[in-house]
Design a protein around this motif. Structure first.
Motif, PDB file in Angstrom:
ATOM      1  N   ASP A 171     -23.254 -53.707 -12.493  1.00 40.45           N
ATOM      2  CA  ASP A 171     -24.501 -53.096 -12.947  1.00 40.45           C
ATOM      3  C   ASP A 171     -24.547 -51.622 -12.588  1.00 40.45           C
ATOM      4  OD1 ASP A 171     -25.270 -55.506 -13.983  1.00 40.45           O
ATOM      5  OD2 ASP A 171     -26.610 -56.046 -12.314  1.00 40.45           O
ATOM      6  N   ALA A 216     -24.718 -48.696 -15.466  1.00 40.13           N
ATOM      7  CA  ALA A 216     -25.967 -47.943 -15.481  1.00 40.13           C
ATOM      8  C   ALA A 216     -25.740 -46.463 -15.808  1.00 40.13           C
ATOM      9  CB  ALA A 216     -26.670 -48.072 -14.123  1.00 40.13           C
ATOM     10  N   GLN A 217     -24.518 -45.981 -15.585  1.00 38.10           N
ATOM     11  CA  GLN A 217     -24.193 -44.583 -15.896  1.00 38.10           C
ATOM     12  C   GLN A 217     -24.019 -44.361 -17.399  1.00 38.10           C
ATOM     13  OE1 GLN A 217     -21.279 -42.905 -12.685  1.00 38.10           O
ATOM     14  NE2 GLN A 217     -20.697 -45.017 -13.104  1.00 38.10           N
ATOM     15  N   PHE A 218     -23.904 -45.480 -18.150  1.00 33.34           N
ATOM     16  CA  PHE A 218     -23.632 -45.407 -19.583  1.00 33.34           C
ATOM     17  C   PHE A 218     -24.630 -46.332 -20.282  1.00 33.34           C
ATOM     18  CE2 PHE A 218     -19.817 -44.790 -17.099  1.00 33.34           C
ATOM     19  CZ  PHE A 218     -19.369 -43.558 -17.547  1.00 33.34           C
ATOM     20  N   ASP A 219     -25.824 -45.817 -20.464  1.00 39.22           N
ATOM     21  CA  ASP A 219     -26.942 -46.632 -20.937  1.00 39.22           C
ATOM     22  C   ASP A 219     -26.610 -47.330 -22.250  1.00 39.22           C
ATOM     23  OD1 ASP A 219     -29.500 -47.695 -20.986  1.00 39.22           O
ATOM     24  OD2 ASP A 219     -30.291 -46.008 -22.148  1.00 39.22           O
ATOM     25  N   GLY A 220     -26.652 -48.653 -22.239  1.00 40.36           N
ATOM     26  CA  GLY A 220     -26.390 -49.451 -23.426  1.00 40.36           C
ATOM     27  C   GLY A 220     -24.976 -50.007 -23.500  1.00 40.36           C
ATOM     28  N   ASP A 258     -21.961 -52.292 -22.784  1.00 40.52           N
ATOM     29  CA  ASP A 258     -21.843 -53.683 -22.331  1.00 40.52           C
ATOM     30  C   ASP A 258     -20.374 -54.068 -22.280  1.00 40.52           C
ATOM     31  OD1 ASP A 258     -22.250 -56.306 -21.628  1.00 40.52           O
ATOM     32  OD2 ASP A 258     -22.925 -56.953 -23.614  1.00 40.52           O
ATOM     33  N   ASN A 260     -27.341 -37.024 -27.046  1.00 41.35           N
ATOM     34  CA  ASN A 260     -27.713 -37.720 -25.807  1.00 41.35           C
ATOM     35  C   ASN A 260     -26.610 -38.645 -25.292  1.00 41.35           C
ATOM     36  OD1 ASN A 260     -30.394 -36.582 -25.921  1.00 41.35           O
ATOM     37  ND2 ASN A 260     -30.842 -38.094 -27.527  1.00 41.35           N
ATOM     38  N   PRO A 271     -23.343 -39.811 -22.936  1.00 37.73           N
ATOM     39  CA  PRO A 271     -23.154 -39.765 -21.483  1.00 37.73           C
ATOM     40  C   PRO A 271     -22.280 -38.593 -21.070  1.00 37.73           C
ATOM     41  CG  PRO A 271     -21.748 -41.451 -22.438  1.00 37.73           C
ATOM     42  CD  PRO A 271     -22.636 -40.958 -23.549  1.00 37.73           C
ATOM     43  N   TYR A 325     -20.754 -50.441 -27.343  1.00 33.09           N
ATOM     44  CA  TYR A 325     -21.629 -49.308 -27.022  1.00 33.09           C
ATOM     45  C   TYR A 325     -22.409 -48.922 -28.281  1.00 33.09           C
ATOM     46  CZ  TYR A 325     -22.595 -45.385 -23.804  1.00 33.09           C
ATOM     47  OH  TYR A 325     -23.172 -44.507 -22.924  1.00 33.09           O
TER      48      TYR A 325
END
Length: 450
Positions: free
Chosen positions: A135, A139-143, A145, A247, A249, A354
């Protein structure tokens, strides 16, 4: 297909009659060495058969990393990062360097255990890397998986812009009195009394007492014409650049299937973390015994194939004189065709994992050749001590995919050797004669990030 667009460098209008050092090759290592030398008061000429940075120095991933280095490279890489951090101010130019951090994700518990070992290596150099949970990493790369167990994060790892860096440094060399000569292949090195006395280029002669061969994948061919053996092969890698991603990362991430880093233009460089396809050439067979330790260690990661490179190598002349047209004039820029199917498959993996990238277009694909030595670390060395080696002739090549990040430190070490200055790091691991003095050749397994 043309390679990536380079920042331009204007060639000097005429060859100097004499300099202290001629540097053969205008890649990142050649220009960094030149910068060091001119700042020490030497007269330097860079001779590049094509354009500054036109081959692998502009085609690599753009990573400047400490993590996953061969331990023999670590002292030099620590110095390289120190130099990168102050380089833009030093040259009053823009290389695009920044410490953005790199997250090395781990898909298995075994991979995570290996990263724990790497964490200890980094701590030896007071580098504040740390292990992250799944996690924390994502969390550094929003979205994003990914099916991972965790990651190693190093905030001191970074990136620069390959299409900007070598040109910016070359312009700084010129501003300090050095000269740059593009489309100017060096044909031969001349000697007098067993020592370097000059070089003959396609545009004329330059007198000098010292020469550095920093020709990337061409170094073996050039040195071979002098009777100096360099056990060097090359492998091709394909890279994809995306259109800008709003926007996106800032950090760089590596997964078992891909590597992704932000570009100055707002797009991303996408590369495969899987083995590149290696095309067999006649040198593959000539150097089989030299590379046998590598094959034993890495055979699962080598993707062999037969392609046009074999016939191209057969047609390439291996010997010539000062009045002869050379292979370097026949091929100004190595611009191999990329493998779109393979790199697009990698991008599809990113899009599936992503959502931010699902509607992002491809700006360009390109490929480049990486110069490889049997132990996967470079030569930065005088040639004395090997058969047909010459006083005053030096070589810096064989960076095996690690050269962009190492370029600044390699340039300093090469300049130290050329000027008989106390070396910034122990040069012993990088000596050319390690391949002929009976030393055990040991490659590092598992190094894939560039």
């Amino acid at each position: 297909m043309p390679g990536p667009k380079l920042d331009p460098v204007a060639s000097d209008l005429s060859l100097p009659g004499a300099v202290d050092v001629v540097i053969i090759g205008g890649g990142i290592v050649g220009v960094c060495t030149a910068l060091e030398l001119v700042e020490r008061g030497l007269k330097v000429a860079i001779c590049e058969k094509g354009e500054i940075g036109c081959e692998q120095s502009s085609r690599n991933w753009g990573w400047v990393r400490l993590t996953h280095r061969d331990l023999r490279e670590m002292p030099l890489m620590v110095e390289s990062v120190r130099l990168w951090k102050g380089l833009d101010a030093r040259i009053e130019g823009d290389t695009g360097y920044r410490q953005c951090g790199v997250t090395f994700t781990c898909a298995t518990d075994a991979a995570l255990a290996e990263e724990r070992i790497w964490l200890e290596h980094l701590k030896d150099y007071q580098i504040p890397a740390k292990l992250l949970t799944r996690d924390e990493a994502l969390a550094q790369f929003d979205g994003l998986d990914l099916d991972i167990k965790g990651a190693l994060y190093n905030p001191h790892d970074g990136r620069a812009e390959p299409q900007k860096a070598a040109p910016a440094i070359a312009r700084a060399v010129q501003a300090r009195g050095g000269t740059v000569h593009q489309n100017c292949a060096v044909r031969v090195v001349e000697t007098d009394g067993g020592k370097i006395s000059g070089v003959v280029t396609e545009q004329g002669r330059i007198a000098c007492s010292k020469v550095l061969v920093a020709g990337g994948v061409w170094s073996r061919l050039f040195l071979g014409n002098l009777g100096i053996e360099l056990p060097q092969l090359r492998t091709k890698s394909t890279v994809l650049a995306t259109e800008p991603v709003p926007n996106g990362p800032e950090g760089t991430v590596k997964f078992k299937d891909f590597a992704l880093r932000k570009r100055r233009d707002g797009g991303y460089t996408v590369a495969s973390a899987l083995p590149s396809k290696y095309q067999l050439t006649p040198d593959s067979f000539r150097l089989f015994s030299a590379f046998l330790p590598t094959l034993k260690n890495e055979w699962r990661n080598i993707n062999l194939g037969i392609g046009p490179a074999f016939l191209d190598a057969l047609r390439t002349r291996r010997h010539w004189g000062p009045k002869d047209r050379t292979p370097f004039e026949d091929t100004r820029v190595l611009d191999p065709a990329p493998d779109p199917a393979a790199i697009d498959k990698v991008f599809d993996i990113i899009k599936a994992a992503y959502p931010l990238f699902r509607n992002v277009g491809v700006a360009q694909r390109w490929a480049g050749y990486i110069d490889v030595l049997p132990d996967i670390i470079p030569v930065i060395s005088p040639t004395e001590g090997v058969k047909n080696g010459l006083p005053g002739l030096f070589v810096a090549t064989g960076f095996s995919g690690h050269g962009f990040g190492l370029g600044t430190g390699a340039g300093r070490l090469a300049a130290d050797l050329i000027t008989d200055h106390p070396p910034v790091v122990d040069p012993t691991p990088f000596r050319l004669h390690r391949f002929s003095d009976g030393s055990k050749i040991t490659p590092l397994s598992g190094v894939t990030s560039r």
